[in-house]
Design a protein around this motif. Structure first.
Motif, PDB file in Angstrom:
ATOM      1  N   PRO A   3      46.024  31.249  32.677  1.00 20.50           N
ATOM      2  CA  PRO A   3      45.180  30.563  33.586  1.00 20.50           C
ATOM      3  C   PRO A   3      45.827  30.571  34.859  1.00 20.50           C
ATOM      4  O   PRO A   3      47.003  31.015  35.166  1.00 20.50           O
ATOM      5  CB  PRO A   3      45.429  29.161  33.044  1.00 20.50           C
ATOM      6  CG  PRO A   3      46.374  29.061  32.044  1.00 20.50           C
ATOM      7  CD  PRO A   3      46.622  30.640  31.642  1.00 20.50           C
ATOM      8  N   GLY A   4      45.036  30.265  35.922  1.00 26.93           N
ATOM      9  CA  GLY A   4      45.583  30.407  37.423  1.00 26.93           C
ATOM     10  C   GLY A   4      45.464  31.660  38.227  1.00 26.93           C
ATOM     11  O   GLY A   4      45.763  31.508  39.472  1.00 26.93           O
ATOM     12  N   LEU A   5      45.032  32.633  37.703  1.00 31.32           N
ATOM     13  CA  LEU A   5      44.794  33.985  38.226  1.00 31.32           C
ATOM     14  C   LEU A   5      43.536  34.151  38.604  1.00 31.32           C
ATOM     15  O   LEU A   5      42.584  33.936  37.834  1.00 31.32           O
ATOM     16  CB  LEU A   5      45.501  35.018  37.411  1.00 31.32           C
ATOM     17  CG  LEU A   5      46.915  35.238  37.257  1.00 31.32           C
ATOM     18  CD1 LEU A   5      47.351  36.518  36.586  1.00 31.32           C
ATOM     19  CD2 LEU A   5      47.631  35.474  38.754  1.00 31.32           C
ATOM     20  N   GLU A   6      43.425  34.638  40.109  1.00 27.54           N
ATOM     21  CA  GLU A   6      42.184  35.124  40.663  1.00 27.54           C
ATOM     22  C   GLU A   6      42.124  36.583  40.334  1.00 27.54           C
ATOM     23  O   GLU A   6      43.193  37.352  40.344  1.00 27.54           O
ATOM     24  CB  GLU A   6      42.037  34.920  42.202  1.00 27.54           C
ATOM     25  CG  GLU A   6      42.268  33.496  42.435  1.00 27.54           C
ATOM     26  CD  GLU A   6      41.078  32.460  42.217  1.00 27.54           C
ATOM     27  OE1 GLU A   6      40.103  33.126  42.215  1.00 27.54           O
ATOM     28  OE2 GLU A   6      41.373  31.379  42.154  1.00 27.54           O
ATOM     29  N   HIS A   7      40.756  36.925  39.692  1.00 27.05           N
ATOM     30  CA  HIS A   7      40.760  38.401  39.845  1.00 27.05           C
ATOM     31  C   HIS A   7      39.368  39.020  40.014  1.00 27.05           C
ATOM     32  O   HIS A   7      38.463  38.429  40.293  1.00 27.05           O
ATOM     33  CB  HIS A   7      41.134  38.969  38.292  1.00 27.05           C
ATOM     34  CG  HIS A   7      39.979  38.848  37.375  1.00 27.05           C
ATOM     35  ND1 HIS A   7      39.493  37.605  36.877  1.00 27.05           N
ATOM     36  CD2 HIS A   7      39.042  39.480  36.586  1.00 27.05           C
ATOM     37  CE1 HIS A   7      38.463  37.494  36.074  1.00 27.05           C
ATOM     38  NE2 HIS A   7      38.278  38.746  36.005  1.00 27.05           N
ATOM     39  N   THR A   8      39.314  40.232  40.524  1.00 25.98           N
ATOM     40  CA  THR A   8      38.170  41.010  40.584  1.00 25.98           C
ATOM     41  C   THR A   8      38.360  42.497  40.093  1.00 25.98           C
ATOM     42  O   THR A   8      39.539  42.713  39.760  1.00 25.98           O
ATOM     43  CB  THR A   8      37.922  41.361  42.202  1.00 25.98           C
ATOM     44  OG1 THR A   8      39.015  42.201  42.633  1.00 25.98           O
ATOM     45  CG2 THR A   8      37.658  39.954  42.835  1.00 25.98           C
ATOM     46  N   TRP A   9      37.274  43.112  39.695  1.00 24.86           N
ATOM     47  CA  TRP A   9      37.416  44.229  39.222  1.00 24.86           C
ATOM     48  C   TRP A   9      36.360  45.178  39.768  1.00 24.86           C
ATOM     49  O   TRP A   9      35.166  44.888  40.310  1.00 24.86           O
ATOM     50  CB  TRP A   9      36.822  44.239  37.523  1.00 24.86           C
ATOM     51  CG  TRP A   9      35.864  43.508  37.109  1.00 24.86           C
ATOM     52  CD1 TRP A   9      35.697  42.312  36.762  1.00 24.86           C
ATOM     53  CD2 TRP A   9      34.681  44.234  37.013  1.00 24.86           C
ATOM     54  NE1 TRP A   9      34.580  41.854  36.359  1.00 24.86           N
ATOM     55  CE2 TRP A   9      33.594  43.010  36.647  1.00 24.86           C
ATOM     56  CE3 TRP A   9      33.949  45.482  37.194  1.00 24.86           C
ATOM     57  CZ2 TRP A   9      32.363  43.241  36.204  1.00 24.86           C
ATOM     58  CZ3 TRP A   9      32.610  45.373  36.958  1.00 24.86           C
ATOM     59  CH2 TRP A   9      31.603  44.510  36.546  1.00 24.86           C
ATOM     60  N   ARG A  10      36.344  46.690  39.311  1.00 23.47           N
ATOM     61  CA  ARG A  10      35.553  47.660  39.906  1.00 23.47           C
ATOM     62  C   ARG A  10      35.939  48.829  38.970  1.00 23.47           C
ATOM     63  O   ARG A  10      36.912  49.499  38.807  1.00 23.47           O
ATOM     64  CB  ARG A  10      35.593  48.015  41.224  1.00 23.47           C
ATOM     65  CG  ARG A  10      36.350  48.771  41.932  1.00 23.47           C
ATOM     66  CD  ARG A  10      36.497  48.563  43.316  1.00 23.47           C
ATOM     67  NE  ARG A  10      37.720  49.444  43.922  1.00 23.47           N
ATOM     68  CZ  ARG A  10      37.881  50.354  44.632  1.00 23.47           C
ATOM     69  NH1 ARG A  10      36.494  51.149  44.478  1.00 23.47           N
ATOM     70  NH2 ARG A  10      38.684  51.085  44.975  1.00 23.47           N
ATOM     71  N   PRO A  11      34.764  49.570  38.473  1.00 25.74           N
ATOM     72  CA  PRO A  11      34.838  50.875  37.897  1.00 25.74           C
ATOM     73  C   PRO A  11      34.915  51.976  38.884  1.00 25.74           C
ATOM     74  O   PRO A  11      34.113  52.028  39.601  1.00 25.74           O
ATOM     75  CB  PRO A  11      33.664  50.922  36.744  1.00 25.74           C
ATOM     76  CG  PRO A  11      32.546  49.997  37.282  1.00 25.74           C
ATOM     77  CD  PRO A  11      33.340  48.902  38.200  1.00 25.74           C
TER      78      PRO A  11
END
Length: 146
Positions: free
Chosen positions: A124-132
């Motif tokens: 909990p508490g982490l911001e994340h983004t992703w991209r292939p």
């Protein structure tokens, strides 16, 4: 696996194949309650048996998703993700290259899953983004803890 930045607290990374202990019988579990998973690991998920009166730190609200992400996925899919509430694991389930960016405060950590079995588990508490970066089969598991 490539990394840029300092790993934030509440993030565990590794490769599923590297977790195998040649000295112990195993069934390749990387998340759960198994002798090779330390109880203080984000990968630990206590099992319970209500019939025997055993209770504890169990998982609830379990969700599992498998998806073949490609570089032409709509970019907004990987942006504006909600702050993590429970635990999430993303695992590269085959050949590919998949970038995860974690933000905690003003710190940013970029992780690229590039070898089959590479994974990240965060709490909990982490911001994340992703991209292939290349076509990537990703297995994602989310759960909360009692």
């Amino acid at each position: 696996m490539k990394v840029i930045g300092s790993k934030p607290s509440g993030l565990e990374i590794g490769n599923a194949w590297a977790l195998r202990s040649p000295d112990l019988p195993h069934t390749n579990w990387i998340v759960g309650n198994f002798p090779t998973i330390p109880a203080d690991s984000l990968r630990f998920m206590q099992q319970t048996n209500a019939a025997k009166g055993i209770a504890g730190d169990t998982a609830k609200d379990l969700a599992i998703k498998w998806f073949l992400h490609t570089p032409d996925d709509p970019r907004e899919w990987g942006l504006n993700k909600p702050t993590s509430q429970g635990r999430t694991m993303s695992l590269l389930a085959g050949e590919g290259e998949f970038e995860l960016t974690f933000t905690q405060g003003n710190q940013q950590y970029i992780l690229t899953l590039e070898t089959p079995g590479d994974f990240a588990i965060w709490g909990p508490g982490l911001e994340h983004t992703w991209r292939p970066l290349k076509p990537s089969p990703i297995l994602t598991v989310r759960w909360n803890r009692d």
